[in-house]
Write a protein that holds these residues in place. Structure first.
Motif, PDB file in Angstrom:
ATOM      1  N   VAL A 105       0.784  -1.293  -0.066  1.00  0.00           N
ATOM      2  CA  VAL A 105      -0.023   0.020   0.012  1.00  0.00           C
ATOM      3  C   VAL A 105       0.882   1.363   0.032  1.00  0.00           C
ATOM      4  CG1 VAL A 105      -1.627   1.377   1.395  1.00  0.00           C
ATOM      5  CG2 VAL A 105      -2.151  -1.116   0.988  1.00  0.00           C
ATOM      6  N   ASN A 106       1.978   1.199   0.936  1.00  0.00           N
ATOM      7  CA  ASN A 106       2.856   2.657   0.885  1.00  0.00           C
ATOM      8  C   ASN A 106       3.378   2.416  -0.494  1.00  0.00           C
ATOM      9  OD1 ASN A 106       2.049   2.913   3.604  1.00  0.00           O
ATOM     10  ND2 ASN A 106       3.851   1.556   4.454  1.00  0.00           N
ATOM     11  N   PHE A 107       4.293   1.567  -0.963  1.00  0.00           N
ATOM     12  CA  PHE A 107       4.756   1.838  -1.995  1.00  0.00           C
ATOM     13  C   PHE A 107       3.752   2.149  -3.408  1.00  0.00           C
ATOM     14  CE2 PHE A 107       6.680  -0.053  -6.033  1.00  0.00           C
ATOM     15  CZ  PHE A 107       8.090   0.459  -5.802  1.00  0.00           C
ATOM     16  N   ILE A 108       2.654   1.504  -3.493  1.00  0.00           N
ATOM     17  CA  ILE A 108       1.535   1.796  -4.456  1.00  0.00           C
ATOM     18  C   ILE A 108       1.252   3.324  -4.411  1.00  0.00           C
ATOM     19  CG2 ILE A 108      -0.445   1.187  -5.580  1.00  0.00           C
ATOM     20  CD1 ILE A 108       0.382  -1.490  -4.810  1.00  0.00           C
ATOM     21  N   ARG A 109       1.068   3.546  -3.193  1.00  0.00           N
ATOM     22  CA  ARG A 109       0.309   5.146  -2.926  1.00  0.00           C
ATOM     23  C   ARG A 109       1.390   6.189  -3.671  1.00  0.00           C
ATOM     24  NH1 ARG A 109       1.049   5.323   2.028  1.00  0.00           N
ATOM     25  NH2 ARG A 109      -1.178   4.603   2.591  1.00  0.00           N
ATOM     26  N   GLU A 110       2.744   5.962  -3.529  1.00  0.00           N
ATOM     27  CA  GLU A 110       3.823   6.771  -4.030  1.00  0.00           C
ATOM     28  C   GLU A 110       3.794   6.492  -5.610  1.00  0.00           C
ATOM     29  OE1 GLU A 110       5.340   9.075  -2.335  1.00  0.00           O
ATOM     30  OE2 GLU A 110       4.081   8.302  -0.794  1.00  0.00           O
ATOM     31  N   GLN A 111       3.489   5.475  -6.004  1.00  0.00           N
ATOM     32  CA  GLN A 111       3.340   5.293  -7.565  1.00  0.00           C
ATOM     33  C   GLN A 111       2.264   5.969  -8.244  1.00  0.00           C
ATOM     34  OE1 GLN A 111       3.664   0.816  -7.843  1.00  0.00           O
ATOM     35  NE2 GLN A 111       5.352   1.394  -9.447  1.00  0.00           N
ATOM     36  N   LEU A 112       1.138   5.835  -7.485  1.00  0.00           N
ATOM     37  CA  LEU A 112      -0.143   6.619  -7.676  1.00  0.00           C
ATOM     38  C   LEU A 112       0.247   8.071  -7.929  1.00  0.00           C
ATOM     39  CD1 LEU A 112      -2.800   4.663  -5.874  1.00  0.00           C
ATOM     40  CD2 LEU A 112      -2.474   4.732  -8.376  1.00  0.00           C
ATOM     41  N   LYS A 113       0.861   8.561  -6.979  1.00  0.00           N
ATOM     42  CA  LYS A 113       0.969  10.229  -6.873  1.00  0.00           C
ATOM     43  C   LYS A 113       1.884  10.408  -8.162  1.00  0.00           C
ATOM     44  CE  LYS A 113       0.979  10.755  -2.104  1.00  0.00           C
ATOM     45  NZ  LYS A 113       1.925  11.226  -0.569  1.00  0.00           N
ATOM     46  N   GLN A 114       2.730   9.324  -8.853  1.00  0.00           N
ATOM     47  CA  GLN A 114       3.332   9.885 -10.109  1.00  0.00           C
ATOM     48  C   GLN A 114       2.523  10.096 -11.230  1.00  0.00           C
ATOM     49  OE1 GLN A 114       6.227   6.251 -10.565  1.00  0.00           O
ATOM     50  NE2 GLN A 114       7.707   7.853 -10.619  1.00  0.00           N
ATOM     51  N   ILE A 115       1.431   9.564 -11.092  1.00  0.00           N
ATOM     52  CA  ILE A 115       0.386   9.778 -12.277  1.00  0.00           C
ATOM     53  C   ILE A 115       0.160  11.220 -12.354  1.00  0.00           C
ATOM     54  CG2 ILE A 115      -1.881   9.189 -13.045  1.00  0.00           C
ATOM     55  CD1 ILE A 115      -1.717   6.489 -11.879  1.00  0.00           C
ATOM     56  N   GLY A 116       0.185  11.712 -11.144  1.00  0.00           N
ATOM     57  CA  GLY A 116      -0.117  13.076 -11.273  1.00  0.00           C
ATOM     58  C   GLY A 116      -1.728  13.325 -11.231  1.00  0.00           C
ATOM     59  N   ALA A 117      -2.641  12.525 -10.701  1.00  0.00           N
ATOM     60  CA  ALA A 117      -3.838  12.284 -10.353  1.00  0.00           C
ATOM     61  C   ALA A 117      -4.331  13.464  -9.215  1.00  0.00           C
ATOM     62  CB  ALA A 117      -4.331  11.053  -9.986  1.00  0.00           C
ATOM     63  N   ILE A 118      -5.571  14.005  -9.431  1.00  0.00           N
ATOM     64  CA  ILE A 118      -6.074  14.754  -8.332  1.00  0.00           C
ATOM     65  C   ILE A 118      -6.626  14.224  -7.290  1.00  0.00           C
ATOM     66  CG2 ILE A 118      -6.332  16.878  -9.841  1.00  0.00           C
ATOM     67  CD1 ILE A 118      -9.171  16.192 -10.328  1.00  0.00           C
ATOM     68  N   TYR A 119      -6.143  13.007  -6.690  1.00  0.00           N
ATOM     69  CA  TYR A 119      -6.760  12.288  -5.679  1.00  0.00           C
ATOM     70  C   TYR A 119      -6.449  12.960  -4.525  1.00  0.00           C
ATOM     71  CZ  TYR A 119      -6.043   8.398  -8.854  1.00  0.00           C
ATOM     72  OH  TYR A 119      -6.235   7.336  -9.879  1.00  0.00           O
ATOM     73  N   ASP A 120      -7.475  13.336  -3.740  1.00  0.00           N
ATOM     74  CA  ASP A 120      -7.373  13.795  -2.088  1.00  0.00           C
ATOM     75  C   ASP A 120      -7.141  12.820  -1.357  1.00  0.00           C
ATOM     76  OD1 ASP A 120      -7.481  15.085   0.239  1.00  0.00           O
ATOM     77  OD2 ASP A 120      -9.337  16.316  -0.628  1.00  0.00           O
ATOM     78  N   TRP A 121      -5.955  12.682  -0.900  1.00  0.00           N
ATOM     79  CA  TRP A 121      -5.406  11.424  -0.039  1.00  0.00           C
ATOM     80  C   TRP A 121      -6.038  11.433   1.446  1.00  0.00           C
ATOM     81  CZ3 TRP A 121      -3.849   7.503  -2.148  1.00  0.00           C
ATOM     82  CH2 TRP A 121      -3.332   7.252  -3.530  1.00  0.00           C
ATOM     83  N   ASN A 122      -6.700  12.584   1.554  1.00  0.00           N
ATOM     84  CA  ASN A 122      -7.373  12.732   2.872  1.00  0.00           C
ATOM     85  C   ASN A 122      -8.441  11.706   3.165  1.00  0.00           C
ATOM     86  OD1 ASN A 122      -5.785  15.109   4.094  1.00  0.00           O
ATOM     87  ND2 ASN A 122      -6.667  16.173   2.627  1.00  0.00           N
TER      88      ASN A 122
END
Length: 821
Positions: A105-122
């Protein structure tokens, strides 16, 4: 000039977004709210594969587009962290699944941030965390409290490799497990079920109200399988009981020559004679080694065994042998079939194999049509050899026969469904524990809601599958006091199917951190149903039907005001490589990380969207991404060349290039339309065309209106923002803007600018028509003459002649006058 420095730009812009909170959404701002959701990932391995990017990148492009249109977009992300994929990965690596899942989960979260998506991680959810599965258990208790969850002993699909039961939706059409691809067998086990069948008709009716692909609706309709027909009673010969058979063809009743029971039918044990018992028991054992899916295959050779018993025909009193055959399922209809071999192909094949009678009672509507005796005649026709019903059409006969049976107390109209109740028990460790307690005195007792969550013990040593739940061997977990009598009791050792976790996660996102309620009723009523849901078509008869069921259930008990979870559904297509589906065994799997390292996140996202229709798919090409990289670099060079030349302030516009303005407005119109329809590839083509036109415009620096150029480049930057967010943000910053590009307004096109300001002008020499030419409307005479003189026919006709004068009527005629010969 150097190319676009993507590494530096992408890292800087992501830091800027995170620091500014530009991706954060105000969920209490309900005006123009828009909920975009993509199916969350299984964090079973520490990496995102290309399929994730294909799902998430384009879906985020759509979400960014809607935000630029002025919508308050909510695009959350989470992790479907329980279940077989995560547990099997942990077993292979000999590490506890809690550890591997947390790391993944921790690793994939950082990969998802690379996409540049407007996910609100809150608003992130993780289904394996107690704060989430507490409410999955609460959902189970609501189902139990309202009679929609029950436990019974039943024949179930069993995967010997995964060592657990499977729902019908998790068995492939070839009878293998969808996870491990091993052959599935059958076992009789005490299991927990959800009464999805109570909602079968609502599930069908709801399909008419949602904007989903027709193919997916068709799959759900087939899976639910509504059949309107008749239930007909066949008394046993000895009068001890009745066999009830469901049929949609009551008109064929007089063609019944035998009755078939499913091996699982409880009557089998009762009716089988002593002489046939050994053979029947052996056959039942054999049938359990075959999955229901495989048994239903029309290509499979039919097998069966005679029970030794007989039933009576309800109208003729004829003696009918009772057979046991596995092409009849105990879970469909009544688990019994009236066999009409003349008019049902399965029955025909079975009758031929076992030398059973074939009686023709339906003839074709057209008397000239032939009836072939080598196969069943399954069409509607005219009833024959059917007593009082002779001469009726099949449609008439279905009703007439049923009405007559009803008058005799031997039949009735019934509706049957192919859909079976949802089996949710799993004999595996990594899942949400079922919140039920077994007490010798009080029997089955629900855990008190105040005692939730029932925590999954992480101190378990051996979590490998063994045919029974590993939790059953964990004494500290299993031993518990009964909530009703206070006596010694034991917990239910099974865990829930991971599809239960994902059946309601879209409700949880808005209250992801709440510990006192599963979801905020006000927020859910304002934000849901989800406006657009993006995910694979392979979930049509699994997750997508379960999510609809749970939503309908919660609506039925008054907890939510809507009964469909997703207004619009979009499926992504399949990415291939070298024309073949990606597979490790074929050696054609594309590693996203390698290409992101070489070309950057935006380039990778752009190419995925450019290589084919999103809903169909495309074929990956290493050369193709190079072309997209060139496009990215062309934009970068264009801006780096002209940004220093542009006015800092918004000066007055002096002149507009008609052609560039037309292309600009056409691009706005087409990109807007394409994005609404998820046609990313054609939208990117439009951006490329606009970029080409800008380069053409900039070829003549002395003719450039720099205010117009600045406005055009700014518009291009906004149009580019959903597709290449890092690059667009960098370019926007280059104009001197302090606010994010995602805080801008999506451009509107000017319909008038799309009109071609052109006129067709007739070319003449001495008044004689030569050809026509298209010129800019109201073009001045010197420019018109200059262009016309280059026309091939005019050049050839005027060769060697002196031009005396020209007569020009703008937008109509251009006549060249030469001396007469």
């Amino acid at each position: 000039m150097e190319g676009y420095p993507f590494r530096e730009v992408e890292a800087r812009q992501r830091q800027r977004w995170e620091a500014s909170g530009v991706d954060c959404v105000d969920i209490y701002k309900f005006e123009h709210k828009f909920y975009v959701l993509v199916m969350f990932s299984y964090p079973s391995e520490k990496k995102l594969h290309i399929g994730h990017w294909w799902n998430y990148g384009p879906a985020d492009t759509f979400a960014r587009f809607k935000r630029l249109q002025g919508y308050n977009v909510f695009e959350p992300m989470g992790f479907d962290a329980f279940g077989l994929p995560a547990e099997n990965y942990a077993i292979r690596h000999k590490v506890h699944p809690a550890v591997t899942t947390r790391d993944s989960v921790n690793f994939i979260r950082e990969q998802l941030k690379q996409i540049g998506a407007i996910y609100d991680w809150n608003f992130e959810v993780d289904t394996s965390q107690p704060i989430y599965y507490k409410w999955t258990q609460w959902l189970f208790l609501q189902l139990y409290k309202h009679g929609a969850a029950y436990r019974k002993r039943a024949p179930v699909n069993w995967c010997p490799s995964c060592q657990t039961v499977l729902a019908n939706e998790q068995v492939l059409s070839n009878g293998t497990c969808e996870r491990c691809k091993e052959a599935v067998t059958t076992r009789d086990l005490e299991q927990w079920f959800f009464r999805i069948t109570d909602f079968a008709n609502r599930l069908l009716e709801g399909l008419e109200r949602i904007d989903w692909p027709e193919s997916t609706k068709a799959m759900q309709r087939h899976w639910i399988g509504r059949s309107e027909g008749s239930e007909i009673i066949f008394p046993l010969e000895d009068g001890s009981d009745n066999i009830r058979c469901f049929t949609t063809r009551a008109d064929t009743l007089f063609g019944v020559t035998y009755v078939v029971l499913a091996p699982e039918n409880e009557l089998v044990q009762h009716i089988t004679t002593k002489e046939q018992r050994a053979e029947v028991m052996q056959y039942i054992k054999q049938a359990r080694e075959t999955s229901e899916i495989e048994r239903l295959s029309t290509e499979r050779v039919k097998t069966g065994v005679f029970s030794g018993a007989y039933a009576r025909h309800p109208l003729t009193g004829a003696r009918l042998p009772i057979w046991i055959a596995d092409y009849v399922l105990g879970t469909y209809g009544t688990g019994a079939v009236m066999a009409v071999p003349a008019h049902d192909q399965r029955d025909f094949e079975f009758a031929c194999k076992y030398n059973l009678p074939v009686k023709w009672v339906i003839k074709p509507l057209n008397p000239h049509d032939d009836v072939f005796i080598d196969r069943a005649f399954e069409d509607y026709g005219i009833m024959v050899d059917s007593a009082r019903f002779n001469g009726m059409t099949s449609e008439q006969g279905r009703g007439a026969v049923t009405e007559y049976l009803h008058s005799l107390g031997l039949g009735s109209y019934e509706v049957s469904y192919r859909l079976r109740d949802w089996l949710i028990s799993r004999q595996r460790y990594w899942g949400a524990p079922i919140p039920m307690i077994h007490c010798e005195k009080c029997r089955i007792v629900p855990v008190l809601e105040a005692d939730l969550p029932v925590l999954l013990p992480e101190d378990i040593v051996d979590f490998t599958p063994r045919g029974a739940s590993p939790l059953g061997a964990h004494k500290a977990f299993m031993d518990v006091k009964c909530p009703q009598c206070g006596g010694e009791a034991r917990r239910d050792p099974d865990t829930m199917d991971t599809f239960v976790d994902s059946s309601w996660y879209f409700l949880r996102y808005l209250s992801a951190k709440s510990d006192d309620k599963p979801f905020d009723a006000e927020l859910v009523s304002k934000w849901l149903p989800v406006n657009v849901y993006v995910g694979g078509p392979e979930h049509a008869t699994g997750h997508l039907i379960y999510a609809r069921f749970i939503t309908m259930f919660l609506n039925s008990i008054g907890l939510i005001p809507f009964d469909e979870p997703f207004k619009r559904l979009v499926h992504q297509g399949i990415i291939t490589c070298n024309g073949a589906r990606m597979s490790k065994s074929v050696g054609n799997v594309v590693n996203p990380d390698a290409f992101i390292e070489k070309y950057g996140s935006d380039c990778f996202r752009l190419y995925l969207m450019f290589m084919g229709d999103y809903t169909v798919g495309g074929d990956w090409s290493d050369e193709g991404i190079v072309g997209v990289k060139r496009f990215q670099n062309r934009i970068w060079r264009l801006f780096q060349t002209w940004l220093p030349e542009l006015p800092l302030n918004r000066d007055k516009l002096q002149s507009v290039d008609r052609n560039l303005n037309r292309v600009l407005n056409f691009t706005i119109k087409e990109v807007t339309s394409d994005l609404e329809q998820f046609q990313f590839n054609t939208a990117i083509s439009r951006l490329m065309e606009l970029t080409n036109e800008l380069y053409e415009y900039c070829r003549y620096p002395t003719k450039i209106d720099r205010v117009f150029l600045k406005e055009t480049l700014e518009t291009l930057t906004i149009l580019l923002a959903p597709f290449a967010p890092h690059l667009a943000e960098e370019l926007w910053e280059g104009f001197g803007h302090k606010d994010s590009i995602m805080q801008q307004k999506w451009p509107a096109y000017n319909e008038a600018a799309l009109m071609l300001d052109e006129a067709t002008v007739a070319l003449q020499i001495n008044g004689k028509f030569i050809d026509t030419i298209v010129l800019e409307k109201d073009l001045a005479q010197p420019q018109a003459v200059e262009i016309a003189l280059e026309h091939p026919k005019i050049k050839r006709a005027l060769r060697g002649k002196s031009l005396k004068k020209t007569i020009y009527v703008p937008n109509k005629i251009l006549n060249f006058v030469v001396p007469a010969l």
